[in-house]
Enzyme design. Structure first.
Site, PDB file in Angstrom:
ATOM      1  N   SER A  22       0.898  -1.070   0.016  1.00  0.00           N
ATOM      2  CA  SER A  22      -0.088   0.060   0.059  1.00  0.00           C
ATOM      3  C   SER A  22       0.857   1.394  -0.101  1.00  0.00           C
ATOM      4  O   SER A  22       2.040   1.168   0.274  1.00  0.00           O
ATOM      5  CB  SER A  22      -0.945  -0.176   1.303  1.00  0.00           C
ATOM      6  OG  SER A  22      -0.246  -0.073   2.471  1.00  0.00           O
ATOM      7  N   CYS A  23       0.287   2.443  -0.186  1.00  0.00           N
ATOM      8  CA  CYS A  23       0.864   3.521  -0.256  1.00  0.00           C
ATOM      9  C   CYS A  23       1.817   3.971   1.068  1.00  0.00           C
ATOM     10  O   CYS A  23       1.179   3.613   2.070  1.00  0.00           O
ATOM     11  CB  CYS A  23      -0.070   4.775  -0.559  1.00  0.00           C
ATOM     12  SG  CYS A  23       0.552   6.503  -0.448  1.00  0.00           S
ATOM     13  N   PRO A  24       2.896   4.248   0.827  1.00  0.00           N
ATOM     14  CA  PRO A  24       3.758   5.043  -0.270  1.00  0.00           C
ATOM     15  C   PRO A  24       4.542   4.022  -1.172  1.00  0.00           C
ATOM     16  O   PRO A  24       5.301   4.178  -1.890  1.00  0.00           O
ATOM     17  CB  PRO A  24       4.400   6.181   0.284  1.00  0.00           C
ATOM     18  CG  PRO A  24       4.821   5.401   1.875  1.00  0.00           C
ATOM     19  CD  PRO A  24       3.776   4.572   2.389  1.00  0.00           C
TER      20      PRO A  24
END
Length: 201
Positions: A22-24
């Site tokens: 998931s981000c980042p």
């Protein structure tokens, strides 16, 4: 590229697998991979985070690299980026105006802050700051006009980690929003009140 995905109109020089991250992290790995490549080479990034679509497109545009496109199949996004020549590349800028989670919590307690959440609808549905306006990063530019009502207010932009919201702040600033702050570290460490909403199908 045709609809079967069996032939490609361009040669891929490097592939990185960011599925399940998931981000980042997809963005972090994309930047590292691009740094290690030669100008003109094409990078393929495999990701399952829907937010990676807007993240990678926005980052490529801001740094001068050529965003070739994204193909989605069975929940996997294949992003294609061509590395810019040195004279085309632009240094990556960080948005200078940052607020801490604590600062945002104080402003919310006073009731005088606008919160724009630039995560994906699913992330927002499972927990967001009460009253936060959902504007996924990929839709931000197309919704600037409706957001102009906040142009003279203090606007706090949140995402999961402060990465996506950094890009969103730069876009808003480019469109004349002068009182925008990026909230860091964002929802990943938010201890204030949250609410859930219906997950959009």
């Amino acid at each position: 590229m045709n609809s079967t995905g069996q032939t490609q109109a361009h040669q891929v020089d490097k592939l990185i697998d960011c599925k399940g991250l998931s981000c980042p992290m997809p963005m972090v790995r994309t930047k590292k991979a691009i740094d290690e490549m030669e100008p003109g080479q094409v990078l393929e990034v495999l990701a399952t985070d829907p937010g990676s679509v807007a993240d990678i497109r926005s980052w490529a545009t801001r740094t001068g690299h050529q965003y070739l496109g994204t193909v989605e199949k069975d929940g996997v996004f294949r992003h294609y980026i061509r590395k810019a020549a040195p004279e085309e590349a632009k240094p990556e800028k960080k948005y200078p105006h940052v607020a801490s989670n604590d600062e945002l919590a104080e402003r919310l307690a006073k009731g005088d802050a606008v919160v724009i959440d630039v995560r994906e609808p699913m992330e927002y549905a499972f927990g967001h700051i009460p009253g936060a306006v959902l504007v996924p990063l990929g839709t931000l530019e197309s919704r600037i006009e409706e957001l102009k009502t906040y142009a003279d207010k203090d606007v706090y932009v949140v995402c999961r980690t402060g990465n996506r919201s950094d890009m969103a702040c730069q876009i808003l600033a480019d469109h004349g929003f002068t009182r925008v702050k990026n909230v860091v570290p964002g929802m990943s460490e938010w201890n204030g009140p949250t609410e859930q909403s219906e997950v959009e199908e």
